[in-house]
Design a protein around this motif. Sequence first.
Motif, PDB file in Angstrom:
ATOM      1  N   PHE A  87      53.779  25.914  25.646  1.00 13.79           N
ATOM      2  CA  PHE A  87      55.109  25.580  26.146  1.00 13.79           C
ATOM      3  C   PHE A  87      56.068  25.316  24.989  1.00 13.79           C
ATOM      4  O   PHE A  87      55.665  24.797  23.949  1.00 13.79           O
ATOM      5  CB  PHE A  87      55.051  24.303  27.003  1.00 13.79           C
ATOM      6  CG  PHE A  87      54.004  24.301  28.067  1.00 13.79           C
ATOM      7  CD1 PHE A  87      52.692  23.944  27.774  1.00 13.79           C
ATOM      8  CD2 PHE A  87      54.314  24.647  29.370  1.00 13.79           C
ATOM      9  CE1 PHE A  87      51.705  23.938  28.752  1.00 13.79           C
ATOM     10  CE2 PHE A  87      53.345  24.645  30.349  1.00 13.79           C
ATOM     11  CZ  PHE A  87      52.042  24.287  30.046  1.00 13.79           C
ATOM     12  N   LEU A 141      62.230  22.348  29.669  1.00 12.63           N
ATOM     13  CA  LEU A 141      61.355  23.486  29.391  1.00 12.63           C
ATOM     14  C   LEU A 141      62.177  24.745  29.147  1.00 12.63           C
ATOM     15  O   LEU A 141      63.010  25.137  29.968  1.00 12.63           O
ATOM     16  CB  LEU A 141      60.407  23.694  30.570  1.00 12.63           C
ATOM     17  CG  LEU A 141      59.381  24.803  30.440  1.00 12.63           C
ATOM     18  CD1 LEU A 141      58.405  24.502  29.297  1.00 12.63           C
ATOM     19  CD2 LEU A 141      58.628  24.968  31.754  1.00 12.63           C
ATOM     20  N   PHE A 200      57.399  29.145  28.855  1.00 11.98           N
ATOM     21  CA  PHE A 200      55.985  28.856  28.742  1.00 11.98           C
ATOM     22  C   PHE A 200      55.174  30.138  28.863  1.00 11.98           C
ATOM     23  O   PHE A 200      55.690  31.174  29.303  1.00 11.98           O
ATOM     24  CB  PHE A 200      55.537  27.793  29.745  1.00 11.98           C
ATOM     25  CG  PHE A 200      55.663  28.179  31.195  1.00 11.98           C
ATOM     26  CD1 PHE A 200      56.881  28.073  31.853  1.00 11.98           C
ATOM     27  CD2 PHE A 200      54.553  28.603  31.919  1.00 11.98           C
ATOM     28  CE1 PHE A 200      57.002  28.393  33.194  1.00 11.98           C
ATOM     29  CE2 PHE A 200      54.670  28.923  33.257  1.00 11.98           C
ATOM     30  CZ  PHE A 200      55.892  28.820  33.897  1.00 11.98           C
ATOM     31  N   TYR A 253      51.084  31.477  29.881  1.00 14.83           N
ATOM     32  CA  TYR A 253      49.782  31.108  30.425  1.00 14.83           C
ATOM     33  C   TYR A 253      48.666  32.031  29.938  1.00 14.83           C
ATOM     34  O   TYR A 253      47.523  31.908  30.350  1.00 14.83           O
ATOM     35  CB  TYR A 253      49.823  31.061  31.947  1.00 14.83           C
ATOM     36  CG  TYR A 253      50.362  32.321  32.581  1.00 14.83           C
ATOM     37  CD1 TYR A 253      51.726  32.471  32.810  1.00 14.83           C
ATOM     38  CD2 TYR A 253      49.516  33.349  32.961  1.00 14.83           C
ATOM     39  CE1 TYR A 253      52.242  33.622  33.382  1.00 14.83           C
ATOM     40  CE2 TYR A 253      50.019  34.504  33.541  1.00 14.83           C
ATOM     41  CZ  TYR A 253      51.372  34.633  33.746  1.00 14.83           C
ATOM     42  OH  TYR A 253      51.873  35.763  34.308  1.00 14.83           O
ATOM     43  N   GLU A 269      56.861  33.134  30.797  1.00 14.31           N
ATOM     44  CA  GLU A 269      57.665  32.819  31.969  1.00 14.31           C
ATOM     45  C   GLU A 269      58.859  31.985  31.524  1.00 14.31           C
ATOM     46  O   GLU A 269      58.716  31.110  30.655  1.00 14.31           O
ATOM     47  CB  GLU A 269      56.850  32.016  32.989  1.00 14.31           C
ATOM     48  CG  GLU A 269      55.745  32.805  33.678  1.00 14.31           C
ATOM     49  CD  GLU A 269      56.283  33.770  34.717  1.00 14.31           C
ATOM     50  OE1 GLU A 269      55.583  34.766  35.000  1.00 14.31           O
ATOM     51  OE2 GLU A 269      57.383  33.517  35.227  1.00 14.31           O
ATOM     52  N   GLY A 312      61.491  29.062  31.603  1.00 18.55           N
ATOM     53  CA  GLY A 312      61.557  27.695  32.072  1.00 18.55           C
ATOM     54  C   GLY A 312      62.909  27.410  32.679  1.00 18.55           C
ATOM     55  O   GLY A 312      63.517  28.277  33.315  1.00 18.55           O
ATOM     56  N   ASP A 313      63.401  26.214  32.442  1.00 17.07           N
ATOM     57  CA  ASP A 313      64.655  25.790  33.065  1.00 17.07           C
ATOM     58  C   ASP A 313      65.894  26.164  32.263  1.00 17.07           C
ATOM     59  O   ASP A 313      66.981  26.281  32.817  1.00 17.07           O
ATOM     60  CB  ASP A 313      64.612  24.272  33.290  1.00 17.07           C
ATOM     61  CG  ASP A 313      63.476  23.868  34.213  1.00 17.07           C
ATOM     62  OD1 ASP A 313      62.745  22.908  33.877  1.00 17.07           O
ATOM     63  OD2 ASP A 313      63.310  24.525  35.249  1.00 17.07           O
TER      64      ASP A 313
END
Lengths: 112, 113
Positions: free
Chosen positions: B33, B45, B48, B50, B56, B58-59
């Motif tokens: 992250f 965030l 991030f 995985y 992906e 974040g905000d």
Amino acid sequence: GQSLEQPSEVTAVEGAIVQINCTYQTSGFYGLSWYQQHDGGAPTFLSYNALDGLEETGRFSSFLSRSDSYGYLLLQELQMKDSASYFCAVRAGNTGFQKLVFGTGTRLLVSP
Amino acid sequence: DVKVTQSSRYLVKRTGEKVFLECVQDMDHENMFWYRQDPGLGLRLIYFSYDVKMKEKGDIPEGYSVSREKKERFSLILESASTNQTSMYLCASSPRGFNQPQHFGDGTRLSIL
């Protein structure tokens, strides 16, 4: 979306007990975490509550009430080294991702 | 102990520069992250990942991109740095699993002049 509310600052004296509250609004709630961060340092994990009730780890305890969308961190026998910022965080998103949404933090000042 | 290492503790760059922030973790964690931390706003965030090559938003992803070519390394890229990107940047990692805690690096304090 998600939002969390916690007090910006709390003061207490050594040896006392202090409670830091956190209320949250989120869709798809999976748990409430607490992190501690000393000035200039990295956040470190303190506790995680997925179910209602109290979790105790030494001098620190964390409580969750999912029906009230509320939790708190309880610090007992306060020490000077507990002066730090404390963040609550909710785990959000689908089960495949470990996304955390953090509150704005509570600065705890412990005085002698 | 889990070790998350960020390449720089302090960094000063100029507006318009391309900036790379590097993060390495030594515990074979699947998730990594990038956050930024600003006074009164907590940790937000940015991106991030995985898995390797997976990312992906974040905000607050605008103005940033990321790269994860190897499992242990996650890079944050500011394509064209702006003064509003002056901030503390924190990298974190966690193993796959539903209630796994995140482990943070010490942060990079980035100033854009």
